[in-house]
Design an enzyme around this catalytic site. Structure first.
Site, PDB file in Angstrom:
ATOM      1  N   CYS A   1     -54.889 -34.970  35.923  1.00 57.78           N
ATOM      2  CA  CYS A   1     -55.040 -33.757  36.738  1.00 57.78           C
ATOM      3  C   CYS A   1     -56.727 -33.668  36.959  1.00 57.78           C
ATOM      4  O   CYS A   1     -57.518 -33.307  36.057  1.00 57.78           O
ATOM      5  CB  CYS A   1     -54.845 -32.485  35.998  1.00 57.78           C
ATOM      6  SG  CYS A   1     -55.156 -31.236  36.981  1.00 57.78           S
TER       7      CYS A   1
ATOM      8  N   CYS B   1     -58.403 -30.278  36.674  1.00 61.50           N
ATOM      9  CA  CYS B   1     -58.548 -29.781  35.170  1.00 61.50           C
ATOM     10  C   CYS B   1     -59.590 -30.450  34.607  1.00 61.50           C
ATOM     11  O   CYS B   1     -60.467 -30.031  33.892  1.00 61.50           O
ATOM     12  CB  CYS B   1     -57.315 -30.189  34.520  1.00 61.50           C
ATOM     13  SG  CYS B   1     -55.675 -29.699  35.341  1.00 61.50           S
ATOM     14  N   ASP B   2     -59.820 -32.127  34.821  1.00 61.32           N
ATOM     15  CA  ASP B   2     -60.820 -32.673  34.126  1.00 61.32           C
ATOM     16  C   ASP B   2     -61.774 -33.512  34.697  1.00 61.32           C
ATOM     17  O   ASP B   2     -62.666 -33.881  33.933  1.00 61.32           O
ATOM     18  CB  ASP B   2     -59.831 -33.724  33.364  1.00 61.32           C
ATOM     19  CG  ASP B   2     -58.756 -33.280  32.294  1.00 61.32           C
ATOM     20  OD1 ASP B   2     -59.125 -32.223  31.848  1.00 61.32           O
ATOM     21  OD2 ASP B   2     -57.702 -33.836  32.213  1.00 61.32           O
TER      22      ASP B   2
END
Ligand code: NDP
Length: 312
Positions: A136, A139-140
């Site tokens: 992701c 997300c990261d």
């Protein structure tokens, strides 16, 4: 056989948020966690984009908070799988893996989706320890700002995530196993015209280098057999997701990739009293916060349904 007003299947942000709302509405929900209590967030490390946590939080810890909040209002959390459903009648039947039979007036499905992985041992090891492999980018990606990264995949997700990463990283290596992208035309143009994204056609990853953190990737050109190494600090795997909806095949409308179809602007499925939320019905946004939002919608829809039917 047990009668329950509201069964929630799944324990990610969607399921627990549905539980908080349903419990506070006096619906006495029973939540079945499934095989991975806490869902996909339990295999991530820092979560920095969930509002309300100014210093970030570890994914597993956040899901513990979600669970405690749901239980505080009386949600009955059960660590079991729902194995079979029968949505043919006005009362919905469900069976747990131990054979326990349930009759539910309403059902909220929050079974999520699972990222597909390449299947390398190094990938699993570095993804589960926060070592620089992620499924992701939204997300990261932030953890890799200013660093060179790679992304594998050629669909819309990979194209979208490569474009996202190119805003944070000086260079993004996009590894595509064929000589063309599967992504939509507009997304293709976006990545190909982005000078920070370097395309590697007909390229497959054979190994991820690095003991504790990603140091690079070994790749092979599947046309020429030529092997090479690319030095990167992060690897994003974007080769698709699989919604966890096999259980509902034949009962609920789904698209050709298995995502549940809800009536626009609601969480309603084609079966009255059955509602869907989270990644099981969302292939576009797939964020904890959007999953939580649709979990809230599902609980409100379920509560209204139960009220209209005079069941609460
Ligand atoms: P897709 O299934 O569309 O694409 C997967 C990609 O990964 C393909 O390029 C595929 O290659 C590649 N791939 C699969 N397995 C491997 C492997 N083992 N090694 C290397 N490459 C691999 O998944 P997406 O997640 O991209 O998209 C899913 C759906 O969601 C699509 O319908 C998409 O349009 C939609 N979507 C829409 C968005 C939007 O509207 N904004 C955003 C994101 C997704 P190959 O082509 O060779 O099979």
């Amino acid at each position: 056989m047990e009668k329950i007003k509201c069964v929630i299947i799944g324990s990610g942000p969607a399921g627990y948020t549905a539980a908080v709302y349903a419990a506070r509405a006096g619906v006495a929900p029973v939540l079945y966690t499934g095989s991975q209590p806490g869902g996909q967030l339990t295999i991530t490390t820092d979560v920095e984009n969930y509002p309300g946590y100014p210093d970030g939080i570890m994914g597993p810890e956040m899901m513990e908070d979600f669970r405690k909040q749901a239980e505080r209002f009386g949600t009955d959390v059960r660590y079991e799988m729902i194995e079979k459903v029968d949505f043919s009648g006005p009362v919905h039947k469900l069976w747990t893996e131990s054979g326990h039979e349930i009759e539910a007036d309403s059902v909220i499905i929050s079974t999520g989706a699972s990222a597909k992985w390449l299947g390398l041992e190094s990938e699993h090891r570095l993804a589960t320890t926060g070592g620089g492999v992620s499924a992701c980018a939204v997300c990261d990606g932030f953890f890799f700002r200013g660093m060179e990264v790679a992304i594998v995949g050629g669909g819309d997700t990979a194209a979208e995530e490569a474009t996202y990463l190119a805003k944070l990283c000086p260079k993004v290596h996009m590894l595509v196993r064929r000589d063309e992208l599967r992504a939509s035309k507009i997304m293709q143009e976006r990545v190909i015209n982005n000078e920070k994204i370097q395309m590697h056609w007909n390229t497959e990853i054979t190994e991820i280098i690095g003991d504790k953190v990603v140091e690079g990737i070994e790749v092979v050109n599947n046309k020429t057999g030529e092997k090479s190494t690319i030095a990167v600090k992060g690897l994003f795997v974007a080769i698709g997701h699989k919604p966890n909806t096999d259980l509902f095949k034949g009962w609920l409308d789904m698209d050709d990739t298995g995502y549940l179809i809800t009536k626009p602007g609601t969480s309603k499925t084609n079966i009255e009293g059955v509602f869907a939320s989270g990644d099981a019905q969302d292939k576009v946004y797939r964020q904890a916060v959007t999953a939580a939002g649709t979990g809230c919608m599902a609980a409100l829809d379920a509560e209204r349904y139960l009220t209209e039917k005079g069941l609460i």
